[in-house]
Design a protein around this motif. Structure first.
Motif, PDB file in Angstrom:
ATOM      1  N   LEU A   1       2.936   4.248  10.217  1.00 34.68           N
ATOM      2  CA  LEU A   1       1.732   3.420  10.238  1.00 34.68           C
ATOM      3  C   LEU A   1       1.968   2.089   9.533  1.00 34.68           C
ATOM      4  CD1 LEU A   1      -1.058   6.083   9.509  1.00 34.68           C
ATOM      5  CD2 LEU A   1      -0.587   4.907  11.677  1.00 34.68           C
ATOM      6  N   GLN A   2       2.693   2.133   8.433  1.00 27.43           N
ATOM      7  CA  GLN A   2       2.994   0.914   7.683  1.00 27.43           C
ATOM      8  C   GLN A   2       3.789  -0.064   8.537  1.00 27.43           C
ATOM      9  OE1 GLN A   2       6.458   0.875   5.455  1.00 27.43           O
ATOM     10  NE2 GLN A   2       6.186  -1.328   5.718  1.00 27.43           N
ATOM     11  N   ILE A   3       4.767   0.447   9.284  1.00 31.23           N
ATOM     12  CA  ILE A   3       5.575  -0.402  10.149  1.00 31.23           C
ATOM     13  C   ILE A   3       4.723  -0.996  11.271  1.00 31.23           C
ATOM     14  CG2 ILE A   3       7.483  -0.415  11.812  1.00 31.23           C
ATOM     15  CD1 ILE A   3       8.827   1.711  10.052  1.00 31.23           C
TER      16      ILE A   3
ATOM     17  N   ILE B   1       0.835  -1.201   0.000  1.00 23.01           N
ATOM     18  CA  ILE B   1       0.000   0.000   0.000  1.00 23.01           C
ATOM     19  C   ILE B   1       0.869   1.251   0.000  1.00 23.01           C
ATOM     20  CG2 ILE B   1      -1.657   1.341   1.361  1.00 23.01           C
ATOM     21  CD1 ILE B   1      -2.862  -1.307   2.279  1.00 23.01           C
ATOM     22  N   TYR B   2       1.978   1.206   0.774  1.00 19.33           N
ATOM     23  CA  TYR B   2       2.880   2.361   0.809  1.00 19.33           C
ATOM     24  C   TYR B   2       3.517   2.602  -0.560  1.00 19.33           C
ATOM     25  CZ  TYR B   2       6.634   5.511   1.916  1.00 19.33           C
ATOM     26  OH  TYR B   2       7.458   6.579   1.913  1.00 19.33           O
ATOM     27  N   VAL B   3       3.937   1.512  -1.234  1.00 20.54           N
ATOM     28  CA  VAL B   3       4.529   1.652  -2.572  1.00 20.54           C
ATOM     29  C   VAL B   3       3.523   2.294  -3.515  1.00 20.54           C
ATOM     30  CG1 VAL B   3       5.404   0.392  -4.567  1.00 20.54           C
ATOM     31  CG2 VAL B   3       6.135  -0.258  -2.272  1.00 20.54           C
ATOM     32  N   LEU B   4       2.264   1.829  -3.456  1.00 22.25           N
ATOM     33  CA  LEU B   4       1.213   2.416  -4.289  1.00 22.25           C
ATOM     34  C   LEU B   4       1.022   3.887  -3.945  1.00 22.25           C
ATOM     35  CD1 LEU B   4      -1.040   1.963  -6.380  1.00 22.25           C
ATOM     36  CD2 LEU B   4      -2.547   1.337  -4.484  1.00 22.25           C
ATOM     37  N   PHE B   5       1.048   4.191  -2.665  1.00 28.34           N
ATOM     38  CA  PHE B   5       0.906   5.568  -2.196  1.00 28.34           C
ATOM     39  C   PHE B   5       2.031   6.443  -2.761  1.00 28.34           C
ATOM     40  CE2 PHE B   5       2.286   8.674   1.028  1.00 28.34           C
ATOM     41  CZ  PHE B   5       1.145   9.462   1.134  1.00 28.34           C
ATOM     42  N   SER B   6       3.261   5.932  -2.769  1.00 33.35           N
ATOM     43  CA  SER B   6       4.407   6.712  -3.253  1.00 33.35           C
ATOM     44  C   SER B   6       4.347   6.953  -4.750  1.00 33.35           C
ATOM     45  CB  SER B   6       5.716   6.010  -2.887  1.00 33.35           C
ATOM     46  OG  SER B   6       5.802   4.754  -3.526  1.00 33.35           O
TER      47      SER B   6
END
Length: 395
Positions: free
Chosen positions: A244-246, A221-226
């Protein structure tokens, strides 16, 4: 007041590990051989990719020849450099980056294994659950960082599929065990533990993959967010999102950490197995987190010491590895016992034999660590089963 039989985890780990190490290794050996071969293949696939990528990178960063190249203009162009250290063993990267490092135009951040130019911001601020102190002198690096990452993108992660047969061995030897060890088998042999595991082969193959996917979901999700909002990843919002991801990843790792025992000791569907792990961990996640962090810390120290010792021994037989000796002072070697990471960057790719030997050693070190996870999670599963039974009886 907690029952004393639930407070003997340290001594139990030591005794089970010492008494069954040979059996653990025999259980893991077939999978380990496949994993190590795949790891060698992946390593050289990365080397081939860097050989193709290196000319493009040279044009992109516009690096000039390093001082060593200027002193020896007849020196052949190298496409791949190598990093050796006690944390990862061996990893390749484009030699164009090495030239930038050696010419002091690029700052090399030794610990997180990424390179950033001195006038460029990192992609995002890294908030990591361990302290980092690092420095690099020429091509020699040292850092203090307890690397307790659980998910690593390496074929050696195939050893996760050995946790079920390992758990059978552990459960059979836990005194006053509340676990119903499979009857009609001889769990003290590698063959019998694999034989029973094979009866649940579909779940053993599918559930670990689902476990990894779920625990990596927050990272995806973080990769998509970036990609969607790249500018925000440079801001404080990106920092919050990373944190939050961690936290989500840690939560999922703990919540579903008993899935192996739920597969092998209980007759449940795939969905019910994850629900069962959730219910067993509910209310004691902080306790589980502290135990897992302690075990991961111990595992990180042991693996660093073993890898450092192996690199020093190999440097006696291979002249290419002699620079690793210069990286180790007595003080730096002793720092491995408290989380130090010592290594060197070599300008040239190593020959096939020392490279393969280092990758094999990495696989062996991984094999020595995996049983710790089986012992700890099986113990905690047994503890939670016993406590649950006591609560039901009290009602």
């Amino acid at each position: 007041m907690e029952n004393p039989k639930y407070t003997r985890l340290p001594s139990l780990i030591i005794s089970l590990y010492k008494n069954n190490l040979g059996l653990f290794l025999r259980i893991m050996l077939p999978v380990a051989i496949i994993a190590i071969i795949l790891n060698i293949f992946v390593y050289y696939n990365h080397v081939s990719s860097f050989e193709l990528f290196n000319p493009v990178l040279q044009r992109t960063i516009g690096n000039s020849p390093s001082q060593s190249d200027e002193n020896n203009p007849n020196q052949p162009e190298n496409s791949v450099s190598v990093r050796l250290d006690t944390n990862i063993g061996i990893s390749p990267f484009p030699s164009a980056i090495y030239k930038e490092i050696s010419s002091n135009r690029v700052k090399y951040n030794w610990t997180p294994n990424h390179i950033e130019t001195t006038n460029r911001k990192p992609i995002f601020w890294q908030i990591l659950p361990y302290p980092m102190i690092g420095n690099m002198d020429d091509s020699v690096g040292w850092s203090w960082s307890i690397n307790i990452g659980i998910i690593e993108y390496t074929p050696l992660m195939l050893l996760i599929f050995t946790l079920c047969p390992l758990s059978i061995i552990v459960a059979s030897q836990i005194q006053a065990s509340e676990i119903d060890v499979p009857t009609g088998t001889s769990p003290l042999t590698a063959h019998s533990s694999w034989k029973y595991t094979s009866s649940k082969a579909l779940k053993v193959l599918i559930i670990p993959i689902l476990f990894l996917v779920m625990t990596e979901l927050s990272r995806l999700i973080y990769v998509l967010f970036s990609f969607i909002l790249p500018k925000l990843t440079h801001s404080y919002l990106g920092t919050v999102f990373t944190l939050l991801q961690i936290l989500v990843t840690i939560y999922l790792l703990i919540t579903f950490s008993l899935y192996n025992q739920c597969i092998i000791f209980e007759n449940r569907s795939i969905l019910e197995i994850f629900k069962r792990s959730y219910s067993l961990v509910k209310g004691v996640r902080l306790k589980f987190l502290l135990i897992y962090l302690l075990i991961a810390w111990i595992a990180a120290l042991v693996s660093s010491v073993l890898m450092g010792s192996a690199l020093l021994i190999l440097s006696i037989f291979f002249t290419e590895l002699v620079p690793i000796q210069d990286a180790f002072s007595l003080l730096k070697f002793l720092s491995l016992f408290i989380g130090g990471d010592v290594g060197v960057i070599l300008p040239n790719q190593l020959d096939f034999l020392p490279t393969v030997l280092i990758l094999i050693v990495t696989g062996i070190v991984f094999m020595l660590i995996v049983p710790l996870w089986a012992i700890v999670t099986t113990y905690l599963y047994n503890e939670r089963i016993a406590i649950t039974s006591e609560v039901i009886e009290a009602q």
